[in-house]
Design a protein around this motif. Structure first.
Motif, PDB file in Angstrom:
ATOM      1  N   ILE A  12      43.895  68.343  31.796  1.00  0.00           N
ATOM      2  CA  ILE A  12      42.811  68.640  32.738  1.00  0.00           C
ATOM      3  C   ILE A  12      42.401  67.374  33.489  1.00  0.00           C
ATOM      4  O   ILE A  12      42.271  67.371  34.715  1.00  0.00           O
ATOM      5  CB  ILE A  12      41.605  69.262  32.006  1.00  0.00           C
ATOM      6  N   ASN A  45      48.895  70.445  37.543  1.00  0.00           N
ATOM      7  CA  ASN A  45      47.935  71.552  37.629  1.00  0.00           C
ATOM      8  C   ASN A  45      48.530  72.839  37.082  1.00  0.00           C
ATOM      9  O   ASN A  45      47.822  73.610  36.428  1.00  0.00           O
ATOM     10  CB  ASN A  45      47.477  71.748  39.075  1.00  0.00           C
ATOM     11  N   THR A  49      47.148  74.966  33.919  1.00  0.00           N
ATOM     12  CA  THR A  49      46.883  76.408  33.996  1.00  0.00           C
ATOM     13  C   THR A  49      47.540  77.133  32.831  1.00  0.00           C
ATOM     14  O   THR A  49      46.929  78.007  32.210  1.00  0.00           O
ATOM     15  CB  THR A  49      47.407  76.974  35.327  1.00  0.00           C
ATOM     16  N   SER A  67      41.312  76.514  37.536  1.00  0.00           N
ATOM     17  CA  SER A  67      42.687  76.043  37.582  1.00  0.00           C
ATOM     18  C   SER A  67      43.519  76.855  38.573  1.00  0.00           C
ATOM     19  O   SER A  67      44.349  76.299  39.304  1.00  0.00           O
ATOM     20  CB  SER A  67      43.302  76.118  36.186  1.00  0.00           C
ATOM     21  N   ASN A 111      39.070  71.016  40.314  1.00  0.00           N
ATOM     22  CA  ASN A 111      39.405  70.198  39.147  1.00  0.00           C
ATOM     23  C   ASN A 111      38.182  69.484  38.589  1.00  0.00           C
ATOM     24  O   ASN A 111      38.044  69.346  37.372  1.00  0.00           O
ATOM     25  CB  ASN A 111      40.492  69.181  39.493  1.00  0.00           C
ATOM     26  N   SER A 114      36.283  71.875  36.561  1.00  0.00           N
ATOM     27  CA  SER A 114      36.954  72.064  35.284  1.00  0.00           C
ATOM     28  C   SER A 114      36.662  70.916  34.318  1.00  0.00           C
ATOM     29  O   SER A 114      36.432  71.142  33.124  1.00  0.00           O
ATOM     30  CB  SER A 114      38.461  72.204  35.519  1.00  0.00           C
TER      31      SER A 114
END
Length: 127
Positions: A12, A45, A49, A67, A111, A114
Motif C-alpha cells: 500500500i 497498484n 489490489t 485501490s 492511494n 488508502s
C-alpha cells in the motif's frame, strides 16, 4: 509481528510512493514524468489490489474501492500515454502530459486515502 500485515502495508505504501514519484514535477513537462515509473506504479497498484481482495470487513471494502479507483486512473493514464506516443500524430504534447499527470494525481489521492485508512486501522486495533 504479522508477516501478512507487513506485506499488505508495504505494498500500500509502495503504491502511494511510486505514484507520488511519477506525479511530482512540472505537470506539462514530459521529461519530468518517466514511463517506467508509471509502469511500476500500475504494477504495484495491481498487486496491492490483489492483496485487498481477501478482506471481508467494511474497512476492507473501502480499501478495495480506493485501490480500484487508483488502478482505473493509472491504467487510463497509461492508455493515454500509449495512444499519444504510438497512435496519435501529435505525440507527447504538454496537453497530453498534463492529462496523464492529472490522472495519476487522482490515483495518488486514492492511494493517500488508502494509506490513511491503513494508519487509522492500525491505531484502532486492540492487542
Amino acid at each position: 509481528m504479522n508477516l501478512e500485515k507487513v506485506v499488505f502495508g508495504f505494498f500500500i505504501v509502495l503504491a502511494a510512493t511510486l505514484n507520488f514519484g511519477f506525479f511530482i514535477g512540472e505537470i506539462d513537462n514530459p521529461a519530468h514524468h518517466h514511463i517506467y515509473e508509471l509502469f511500476a506504479a500500475v504494477v504495484v497498484n495491481l498487486i496491492a489490489t490483489i492483496l485487498k481482495l481477501g478482506d471481508r470487513t467494511q474497512i476492507g471494502a473501502v480499501h478495495l474501492s480506493t485501490s480500484l479507483v487508483a488502478d482505473l486512473q493509472l491504467i487510463a493514464a497509461a492508455m493515454v500515454w500509449g495512444y499519444a506516443a504510438h497512435v496519435s500524430q501529435t505525440g507527447m504534447t504538454p496537453e497530453v502530459t498534463t492529462s496523464i499527470v492529472s490522472l495519476s494525481g487522482g490515483a495518488l489521492f486514492a492511494n493517500v486515502i488508502s494509506v490513511v485508512i491503513l494508519i487509522a486501522e492500525t491505531i484502532m486495533q486492540r492487542r
